[in-house]
Design an enzyme around this catalytic site. Structure first.
Site, PDB file in Angstrom:
ATOM      1  N   LYS A  77      -4.386 -42.433 -77.171  1.00 44.27           N
ATOM      2  CA  LYS A  77      -4.106 -43.850 -77.414  1.00 44.27           C
ATOM      3  C   LYS A  77      -3.816 -44.099 -78.892  1.00 44.27           C
ATOM      4  O   LYS A  77      -2.887 -44.835 -79.234  1.00 44.27           O
ATOM      5  CB  LYS A  77      -5.290 -44.711 -76.942  1.00 44.27           C
ATOM      6  CG  LYS A  77      -5.145 -46.182 -77.224  1.00 44.27           C
ATOM      7  CD  LYS A  77      -3.983 -46.800 -76.471  1.00 44.27           C
ATOM      8  CE  LYS A  77      -3.979 -48.307 -76.671  1.00 44.27           C
ATOM      9  NZ  LYS A  77      -2.764 -48.931 -76.212  1.00 44.27           N
ATOM     10  N   ASN A 119      -0.224 -45.395 -80.549  1.00 48.12           N
ATOM     11  CA  ASN A 119      -0.163 -46.511 -81.489  1.00 48.12           C
ATOM     12  C   ASN A 119       0.478 -46.127 -82.820  1.00 48.12           C
ATOM     13  O   ASN A 119       1.327 -46.854 -83.333  1.00 48.12           O
ATOM     14  CB  ASN A 119      -1.556 -47.099 -81.724  1.00 48.12           C
ATOM     15  CG  ASN A 119      -1.907 -48.119 -80.684  1.00 48.12           C
ATOM     16  OD1 ASN A 119      -1.351 -49.203 -80.659  1.00 48.12           O
ATOM     17  ND2 ASN A 119      -2.818 -47.771 -79.797  1.00 48.12           N
ATOM     18  N   GLU A 164      -3.215 -53.970 -88.579  1.00 43.80           N
ATOM     19  CA  GLU A 164      -4.311 -53.020 -88.401  1.00 43.80           C
ATOM     20  C   GLU A 164      -3.944 -51.630 -88.924  1.00 43.80           C
ATOM     21  O   GLU A 164      -4.405 -50.619 -88.414  1.00 43.80           O
ATOM     22  CB  GLU A 164      -4.731 -52.981 -86.926  1.00 43.80           C
ATOM     23  CG  GLU A 164      -3.707 -52.346 -85.996  1.00 43.80           C
ATOM     24  CD  GLU A 164      -2.678 -53.298 -85.428  1.00 43.80           C
ATOM     25  OE1 GLU A 164      -2.395 -54.353 -86.030  1.00 43.80           O
ATOM     26  OE2 GLU A 164      -2.133 -52.998 -84.371  1.00 43.80           O
TER      27      GLU A 164
END
Length: 126
Positions: free
Chosen positions: A12, A16, A93
């Site tokens: 994951k 990203n 982020e």
């Protein structure tokens, strides 16, 4: 649910880092990763990330990078959260994604120059 949490966690994160920065820096949808220059960068990002992931115990062989990128290239005009945040002038982020790859790379003595560069570029724009 998957019994191999470490692998899925790093998969994951890899997904990203492979697309968020590329879309945020190009202001293009996820499918931009199908274009040769962007794909080369996405491949390098994912290669570094998954090398770190393997050092952390994940089962993410290098031969899974191209099929993963093929899936992104087929994405129909989807945008990442980082691209949306940048377009709206919100903080991103970047450190939680690219900074994590860089920090874990340092822990294992694995160079992550492309992730570090993307992290720096996104930070400069935040």
């Amino acid at each position: 649910p998957d019994a191999d949490y470490v692998t899925e966690l790093w998969r994951k994160l890899g997904i990203n880092v492979a697309v968020n920065g590329v879309t945020a820096l190009t202001d293009k949808p996820i499918s931009v990763s199908g274009l040769p220059p962007a794909r080369m960068v996405a491949h390098s990002i994912l290669d570094e990330c998954w090398a770190v992931a393997r050092a952390e115990g994940a089962d993410l062989p290098a031969d899974t990078i191209e099929p993963t990128l093929d899936g992104f290239a087929k994405s129909v005009n989807g945008y990442t959260s980082m691209r949306h945040d940048r377009s709206l002038g919100r903080p991103t982020e970047y450190d939680a994604l690219y900074g994590a790859v860089v920090r874990f790379g340092l822990k294992h003595g694995i160079a992550t120059p492309i992730n570090a560069a993307v992290c720096a570029l996104i930070a400069a724009g935040d």
